[in-house]
Design a protein around this motif. Sequence first.
Motif, PDB file in Angstrom:
ATOM      1  N   UNK A 189       0.860  -1.183   0.000  1.00 31.59           N
ATOM      2  CA  UNK A 189       0.000   0.000   0.000  1.00 31.59           C
ATOM      3  C   UNK A 189       0.898   1.236   0.000  1.00 31.59           C
ATOM      4  N   UNK A 190       0.618   2.181  -0.890  1.00 33.26           N
ATOM      5  CA  UNK A 190       1.361   3.444  -0.860  1.00 33.26           C
ATOM      6  C   UNK A 190       0.402   4.590  -1.159  1.00 33.26           C
ATOM      7  N   UNK A 191       0.888   5.804  -0.905  1.00 33.22           N
ATOM      8  CA  UNK A 191       0.054   7.002  -0.987  1.00 33.22           C
ATOM      9  C   UNK A 191       0.516   7.859  -2.158  1.00 33.22           C
ATOM     10  N   UNK A 192      -0.413   8.265  -3.016  1.00 34.83           N
ATOM     11  CA  UNK A 192      -0.069   9.116  -4.154  1.00 34.83           C
ATOM     12  C   UNK A 192      -1.212  10.080  -4.457  1.00 34.83           C
ATOM     13  N   UNK A 193      -0.898  11.366  -4.421  1.00 32.26           N
ATOM     14  CA  UNK A 193      -1.852  12.424  -4.796  1.00 32.26           C
ATOM     15  C   UNK A 193      -3.200  12.266  -4.093  1.00 32.26           C
ATOM     16  N   UNK A 236       2.666  16.208   1.433  1.00 34.15           N
ATOM     17  CA  UNK A 236       3.245  15.004   0.830  1.00 34.15           C
ATOM     18  C   UNK A 236       2.337  14.490  -0.299  1.00 34.15           C
ATOM     19  N   UNK A 237       2.929  14.323  -1.470  1.00 34.89           N
ATOM     20  CA  UNK A 237       2.182  13.811  -2.628  1.00 34.89           C
ATOM     21  C   UNK A 237       2.421  12.319  -2.857  1.00 34.89           C
ATOM     22  N   UNK A 238       3.611  11.864  -2.443  1.00 37.09           N
ATOM     23  CA  UNK A 238       3.962  10.464  -2.656  1.00 37.09           C
ATOM     24  C   UNK A 238       4.669   9.943  -1.404  1.00 37.09           C
ATOM     25  N   UNK A 239       4.153   8.860  -0.831  1.00 38.15           N
ATOM     26  CA  UNK A 239       4.769   8.274   0.367  1.00 38.15           C
ATOM     27  C   UNK A 239       4.792   6.763   0.216  1.00 38.15           C
ATOM     28  N   UNK A 240       5.997   6.181   0.402  1.00 35.75           N
ATOM     29  CA  UNK A 240       6.149   4.734   0.224  1.00 35.75           C
ATOM     30  C   UNK A 240       7.086   4.187   1.298  1.00 35.75           C
ATOM     31  N   UNK A 241       6.973   2.892   1.491  1.00 38.68           N
ATOM     32  CA  UNK A 241       7.852   2.184   2.433  1.00 38.68           C
ATOM     33  C   UNK A 241       8.486   1.007   1.693  1.00 38.68           C
ATOM     34  N   UNK A 242       9.814   0.864   1.830  1.00 37.34           N
ATOM     35  CA  UNK A 242      10.561  -0.183   1.134  1.00 37.34           C
ATOM     36  C   UNK A 242      11.362  -0.999   2.139  1.00 37.34           C
ATOM     37  N   UNK A 243      11.396  -2.309   1.938  1.00 38.14           N
ATOM     38  CA  UNK A 243      12.173  -3.190   2.822  1.00 38.14           C
ATOM     39  C   UNK A 243      12.893  -4.239   1.977  1.00 38.14           C
ATOM     40  N   UNK A 244      14.112  -4.601   2.395  1.00 38.09           N
ATOM     41  CA  UNK A 244      14.884  -5.594   1.647  1.00 38.09           C
ATOM     42  C   UNK A 244      14.601  -7.005   2.162  1.00 38.09           C
TER      43      UNK A 244
END
Length: 403
Positions: A189-193, A236-244
């Motif tokens: 799930x991520x946030x955009x606009x 904030x227009x774009x918010x994401x979370x990344x994990x390896x």
Amino acid sequence: MIGAGGVATVAAFKIAQNADVFTDFMIASRRKEKCDRIVKAIGNPAIKTAQVDADDVEQLKALMDSYKPDIVVNLALPYQDLTIMDACLACGCSYLDTANYEPRDEAHFEYSWQWAYKERFEQAGLTAILGCGFDPGVSGIFTAYAAKHHFDEIQQLDIVDCNAGNHHKAFATNFNPEINIREITQKGLYYKDGEWIETEPLAVHKPLTYPNIGPRESYLMHHEELESLVKNYPTIRLARFWMTFGQQYLTYLDVIQNIGMSRIDEVEYEAPLADGTGKTAKVKIVPLQFLKAVLPNPQDLGANYDGETSIGCRIRGLKDGKELTYYIYNNCKHQDAYNETGMQGVSYTTGVPAMIGAMMFLKGLWRKPGVWNVEEFDPDPFMEQLGKQGLPWHEVFGGDLEL
């Protein structure tokens, strides 16, 4: 402090190291012997221990009424957030946790359940601090620090979390296996606009370069702090979370899902009786809870764990009308964490911020009635302690965010 796992062990060591702030300290858990082991490892018999079932509000109330803490640090399971908050309200105790509530019967988490307590904590004159680990936690404080000191407007936020350590096990999780696998197997799930966009689990991924580590394949995931950060920073227009994740880990995870071992509903199982008669009885088990019982305990991974973690925020926005890129991060070596606390780096990076959050409250720096996410407090005194307490942070201005 409620809980006696890896994160709680680290927090306990750090609380004991800061006895000028934490003058009286009790560790409580479902199994008192686990609390006693932590006290023995620290070597401070003045730390009290107690048995409590964190699912039972009446037990929690009885313990809080007898000890009368100023603040309860919840390092138990996310399922137990609401019972502990209920007990805190009943007994006049402030509250802090590291992960938001999720129901046992559904792999789903969001802040709405805990935000609903805001008015009750306000009326009681009590403070509740939500999500004070690393991510959530330091990730929100890094964002607040960036907004306060470096940006007029944050437009893009990417939280990046790399564990480049090796525990030399075929498959193990770095924190509670049940919570870990529930989290990773959810949809992204991520946030955009202004909208939330859902993806298939781990379907979106790309290599990102981490300091002192190099490139690692990073997977877009749903993570709770995005929910509060886009609310508190509406530019904030774009918010994401990344994990390896390593390929071996993902292969095992795929098998676990395909054979039904990640299920969180009950299944009936014909179990042989222990009386030697050969008779059987029908028992119910939750496959994921059974899997947790046979996987390595995250608390036991530290001794042979090498490598390091790297967690930070990559931020794009405006300062004085010009675009600015900014990367703030911490790297933590697993062996350094183990040498100090007997726990690996993932527990360390969560346990240290939990202690600092409680310290901020006890010093009167983070104290206001209601329910708050960490970014709603002044980040500066927390950031000052972060380096002192073992998690130094670094900044890169104008670099390539790769995102």
